[in-house]
Design a protein around this motif. Structure first.
Motif, PDB file in Angstrom:
ATOM      1  N   GLN A  13       0.827  -1.210   0.000  1.00  0.00           N
ATOM      2  CA  GLN A  13       0.000   0.000   0.000  1.00  0.00           C
ATOM      3  C   GLN A  13       0.860   1.258   0.000  1.00  0.00           C
ATOM      4  N   SER A  14       0.382   2.283  -0.682  1.00  0.00           N
ATOM      5  CA  SER A  14       1.107   3.545  -0.749  1.00  0.00           C
ATOM      6  C   SER A  14       0.986   4.296   0.574  1.00  0.00           C
ATOM      7  N   LEU A  15       1.816   5.308   0.752  1.00  0.00           N
ATOM      8  CA  LEU A  15       1.773   6.110   1.976  1.00  0.00           C
ATOM      9  C   LEU A  15       0.429   6.825   2.119  1.00  0.00           C
ATOM     10  N   ALA A  16      -0.094   7.353   1.024  1.00  0.00           N
ATOM     11  CA  ALA A  16      -1.375   8.053   1.101  1.00  0.00           C
ATOM     12  C   ALA A  16      -2.497   7.109   1.504  1.00  0.00           C
ATOM     13  N   VAL A  17      -2.459   5.887   0.992  1.00  0.00           N
ATOM     14  CA  VAL A  17      -3.475   4.899   1.359  1.00  0.00           C
ATOM     15  C   VAL A  17      -3.338   4.534   2.830  1.00  0.00           C
ATOM     16  N   LEU A  18      -2.115   4.300   3.278  1.00  0.00           N
ATOM     17  CA  LEU A  18      -1.893   3.946   4.683  1.00  0.00           C
ATOM     18  C   LEU A  18      -2.362   5.050   5.613  1.00  0.00           C
ATOM     19  N   GLU A  19      -2.075   6.291   5.273  1.00  0.00           N
ATOM     20  CA  GLU A  19      -2.390   7.394   6.174  1.00  0.00           C
ATOM     21  C   GLU A  19      -3.856   7.814   6.102  1.00  0.00           C
ATOM     22  N   SER A  20      -4.619   7.182   5.226  1.00  0.00           N
ATOM     23  CA  SER A  20      -6.058   7.440   5.237  1.00  0.00           C
ATOM     24  C   SER A  20      -6.689   6.941   6.527  1.00  0.00           C
ATOM     25  N   CYS A  21      -5.973   6.118   7.292  1.00  0.00           N
ATOM     26  CA  CYS A  21      -6.501   5.629   8.565  1.00  0.00           C
ATOM     27  C   CYS A  21      -6.618   6.748   9.591  1.00  0.00           C
ATOM     28  N   PRO A  66      -8.617  11.200  -3.450  1.00  0.00           N
ATOM     29  CA  PRO A  66      -8.907   9.990  -4.211  1.00  0.00           C
ATOM     30  C   PRO A  66      -7.695   9.076  -4.339  1.00  0.00           C
ATOM     31  N   HIS A  67      -7.966   7.776  -4.388  1.00  0.00           N
ATOM     32  CA  HIS A  67      -6.921   6.823  -4.781  1.00  0.00           C
ATOM     33  C   HIS A  67      -6.573   7.147  -6.233  1.00  0.00           C
ATOM     34  N   ASN A  68      -5.295   7.296  -6.541  1.00  0.00           N
ATOM     35  CA  ASN A  68      -4.922   7.793  -7.857  1.00  0.00           C
ATOM     36  C   ASN A  68      -3.731   7.035  -8.420  1.00  0.00           C
ATOM     37  N   HIS A  69      -3.274   7.487  -9.580  1.00  0.00           N
ATOM     38  CA  HIS A  69      -2.206   6.788 -10.292  1.00  0.00           C
ATOM     39  C   HIS A  69      -0.919   6.724  -9.481  1.00  0.00           C
ATOM     40  N   LEU A  70      -0.643   7.752  -8.651  1.00  0.00           N
ATOM     41  CA  LEU A  70       0.569   7.725  -7.842  1.00  0.00           C
ATOM     42  C   LEU A  70       0.539   6.599  -6.812  1.00  0.00           C
ATOM     43  N   ASP A  71      -0.647   6.286  -6.301  1.00  0.00           N
ATOM     44  CA  ASP A  71      -0.769   5.182  -5.351  1.00  0.00           C
ATOM     45  C   ASP A  71      -0.429   3.854  -6.022  1.00  0.00           C
ATOM     46  N   ASP A  72      -0.908   3.663  -7.252  1.00  0.00           N
ATOM     47  CA  ASP A  72      -0.593   2.432  -7.978  1.00  0.00           C
ATOM     48  C   ASP A  72       0.888   2.370  -8.351  1.00  0.00           C
TER      49      ASP A  72
END
Length: 838
Positions: A606-614, A623-629
């Motif tokens: 998981q990307s940092l942005a996804v992790l820190e959504s907690c 939004p989940h975006n291309h940088l996350d992938d």
């Protein structure tokens, strides 16, 4: 009913691999965090009292990730440039936060926008990248809480722990539904007539004076006294009532003292013992494997149903967990099972339980003597010779030899077209180890022309877009826009609506609606971890990254890039040398519901942005975006390089990045930021990979550090959701720069490696020579740990990506697994609106 929870003695596993499920309540403190911190730099979190407490993710050295760090707190030095590639240097944004307010709706196609690279009138990639980013920037989300599931529980050592997790997996936001006798009468109406039941009760020696021949309360010393009389009654019912045209055989056996071996992701010696088992033969049943025959020829693989005996005074809520353990094994060892029904019986009463991909429900308790006719009907249903009545998907059929499946077929209907595929193995190469959830199952098969295909069955939540729609729409849009959709899995055919869980329920409206669908795809290659040389890895990742870009051009993000979802296509040309599979968790641009969510995807990647959504309120994350992938792709690449000493040889020592697979998303975020900001120790990587791969990793570190540096300029604006999203919008408009830079890094590295290793594909892995250990690590030939013929050993190597947490994959863990064949494996999912994770 005895159970054994002794697990196999195994070599030590890397830290973090066997940890439990990820939930909001599992985070380090009970504070309520009101906003999303930037993925770098100082940030503030709110304590329960509302006061702001400073914290800093990126400046703290994480000793567990270091090359022997002492745990002291230091600033990381600037990351030096490693290779000839030009590092990515985004322009810093102003610290001034934009005005707050609600997000605007998605921009129209002709809306003007300031972008880093203006769209080209002739380049469809450029044009549609920018269009899709505008759509993503208008997206919002609401999400649902994550719950524990038994896929994670399977990694625990005791059945007691599994029962507790299974209880939470099966629970819902309201109590499990209880139904009455009318439903049971209708449920098995075609299995036996009232006249047959009356005739049976009038003639059987086991029912006299309106009482079954069961011990009286004064005669019962324990539940063991119930087993023999119940076995006799059940066998009498099944033999005395005729079943014209019945195929197969059914017999009730006392199994309370037999050890029925479990199947789990990891090798296990765990067993359990239903008190009474209804042993069966037929297309969907087979005797256990030889090494699992502690109970002779009885196992969960040839069980139609089971009964568990209790004393009336001992029944309670714990019964759901007890019978749930047995039902779970039936789902695992009978992979075409759609639902399982079973009984709890006492000296005076009985209750029916049902388990399916939506969870569980049960009947009232019925007096067994006063409801003798109902009891007979239920037994006839639970022992039916019609496998569809038992809960099987009868579009999958097998032939048998010596009690074991050896040849099977699977039928796919699309409109008027019916295709029958031949299964390559009686066992799927991938399956879920949970009850509730998507229940994803993947089969190797061949078509009538002997072409190899992969057939994937899964239960999606009602209202969620099925994978086949994503694939069809992507293909259609790519054709309309003049884009060659390379690097992404293709689809041959599909069948939707094979079943829905409400069809099995007493009160359909009370069940979380799940729909069974099936898709057929070409067998696109072998897993990325089966690489033979460095070039194969580079080619595959390069083309998968281009594939991610192509998906953005057709308005999709993948959201679950993992080591399980990247295939090597040895015969593919440039653009298709790596194939990205598993679009279960994909999301359309512009759709409500695309915010980054730490419960979606594979924790390891998981990307940092996804992790820190907690750390933010639900829906407040960008939004989940291309940088996350892209970032997930980077973590997969690093994991592969760290894990493999050479082709086919894994290190058996713990990795410095194992904490990426941890429970707490904030902890994982800190570890990943530490990795991005520090210079990587070359001694952590096998010499096999060479200086070119090291340089590529360091340049990728530099790229993502540049993204974090840009986010750090945002300052306190990240604490205001609308301001934060507006800043992310500006960053995402550099989508072309991002993809171009990362692809340039891979292309430059490929050119260097081709000079060293020779022409593409000329350098392959040695097949017999075991290289010396690199840097003192212990290595083991991978073929001894992941054999295509040994399921237990293949699952034992699942350290990578095992912790999958998704919102829709409900109990689909936080999962699942490496495939054991050269075929795709599926993924985790987004959250269901019923608050469970699959």
């Amino acid at each position: 009913m005895p159970t054994n929870s002794t697990s196999n003695s195994q070599s030590p596993k890397p830290q973090g691999v066997e940890s439990g499920p990820q939930t909001r309540s599992s985070r380090k403190s009970a504070r309520t965090v009101q906003s999303l911190p930037s993925t770098g730099g100082s940030s503030l979190s709110r304590s329960a009292s509302g006061s702001q407490q400073p914290r800093n993710f990126r400046g703290t050295r994480v000793s567990s990730l270091g090359e022997g760090g002492s745990g002291s707190v230091n600033r990381y030095p600037p990351l030096p440039r490693i290779s000839e590639s030009v590092p990515f240097s985004p322009s810093p944004l102003s610290r001034e936060a934009p005005t707050t307010g609600p997000l605007p709706p998605p921009l129209p196609e002709d809306a003007s926008s300031t972008v880093s690279l203006p769209p080209s009138d002739t380049d469809p990639i450029s044009k549609y990248l920018q269009r899709t980013i505008k759509m993503f920037n208008g997206s919002q989300d609401t999400s649902t809480p994550h719950r524990k599931h038994s896929q994670t529980a399977a990694a625990t050592a005791t059945l007691k722990a599994r029962r507790e997790v299974l209880k939470e997996e099966l629970s819902s936001q309201s109590n499990i539904y209880t139904y009455g006798d009318n439903y049971l009468k209708l449920l098995y109406a075609n299995e036996v007539t009232e006249e047959q039941i009356s005739e049976y009760l009038d003639n059987t020696p086991f029912y006299n004076d309106q009482r079954w021949k069961l011990p009286s309360p004064s005669e019962i010393k324990g539940e063991d006294d119930l087993y023999t009389p119940y076995v006799a009654i059940i066998n009498d019912i099944m033999t005395r009532i005729p079943r014209p045209g019945a195929k197969g055989h059914r017999v009730a056996v006392d199994s309370h003292a037999t050890q029925l071996v479990h199947e789990e992701q990891d090798p296990t010696n765990v067993w359990s013992s239903p008190d009474i088992s209804i042993k069966a033969t037929g297309s969907s049943f087979q005797v256990p494997e030889t090494e699992k025959r502690k109970a002779g020829d009885l196992g969960y693989s040839n069980m139609a149903s089971f009964l568990d005996g209790k004393l009336d005074d001992d029944v309670g809520e714990k019964d759901l967990q007890q019978v749930g353990i047995y039902a779970r094994q039936m789902f695992i060892q009978q992979p075409n099972r759609k639902f399982v029904r079973c009984l709890i019986v006492t000296e005076a009463r009985f209750r029916v339980y049902q388990f399916d991909r939506s969870g569980a429900e049960h009947s009232d308790y019925f007096d067994i003597h006063q409801n003798a006719s109902l009891f007979v009907r239920v037994i006839m249903g639970l022992s039916s010779h019609n496998e569809a009545v038992l809960g099987f998907d009868t579009s999958i059929k097998w032939d048998h030899e010596n009690g074991r499946k050896y040849h099977g077929t699977i039928t796919v209907e699309q409109g008027d077209e019916v295709k029958v595929y031949t299964l390559e193995s009686p066992e799927p190469f991938f399956k879920r180890y949970t009850v509730r959830g998507r229940g994803t199952t993947c089969w190797d098969a061949t078509d009538e022309f002997n072409n190899h295909v992969v057939i994937k069955d899964s239960w999606r939540s009602y209202g969620r877009t099925p994978e086949h729609e994503f694939l069809l729409e992507a293909k259609k849009l790519a054709k309309e826009r003049g884009i060659e959709l390379q690097g992404v899995v293709d689809m041959i055919t599909y069948q939707d609506g094979l079943a829905r869980t409400p069809q099995f329920r007493a009160e359909p409206q009370r069940a979380h609606d799940r729909i069974l669908s099936r898709i057929v795809m070409p067998a696109s290659g072998k897993p990325i971890y089966d690489f033979r040389n460095r070039l194969e890895v580079l080619y595959a990742f390069r083309d998968v990254i281009a594939g991610l870009r192509n998906l953005v051009c057709v308005e999709l993000t993948h959201r679950d890039v993992s080591i399980n979802n990247i295939l090597l296509n040895e015969k593919g040309k440039k653009g298709n040398r790596g194939i990205l599979i598993d679009l279960d968790m994909a999301m359309r641009a512009g759709r409500l519901g695309t915010s980054a969510d730490f419960r979606t995807g594979t924790r390891m990647y998981q990307s940092l942005a996804v992790l820190e959504s907690c750390t933010v309120s639900e829906g407040d994350a960008p939004p989940h975006n291309h940088l996350d992938d892209l970032e997930s792709c980077f973590y997969v690449f690093v994991h592969l390089v760290f894990l493999y000493v050479s082709p086919g040889l894994e290190t058996t020592t713990p990795l410095t990045i194992d904490k990426w697979n941890g429970d707490d998303p904030e902890d994982v975020s800190e570890c990943k930021q530490a990795f991005i900001h520090r210079r990587m120790n070359p001694a952590l990587v096998s010499p096999f990979w060479g200086k070119e791969i090291l340089a590529l990793i360091r340049n990728l570190q530099h790229f993502f550090k540049g993204i974090l540096d840009e986010k750090e300029t945002w300052g306190d604006a990240v604490f205001e959701p609308d301001s934060h999203k507006a800043l992310v919008k500006t960053l995402l408009e550099k989508v072309e720069q991002h993809y171009a830079h990362v692809l340039d890094l891979f292309d430059a590295t490929i050119a260097e490696v081709e000079k060293v290793d020779g022409a593409a594909g000329s350098a392959t892995a040695p097949t017999s020579v075991t290289p010396a250990p690199a840097n003192g690590v212990t290595i083991v030939r991978r073929s001894s740990r992941l054999s295509s013929g040994d399921k237990a050993l293949s699952d034992a190597t699942e350290s990578r990506g095992k912790k999958r947490m998704s919102r829709d994959e409900e109990n689909d863990p936080v999962d699942e697994r490496l495939c054991k064949r050269s075929t795709p494996v599926t993924s985790l999912t987004p959250a269901d609106n019923d608050g469970f994770v699959v």
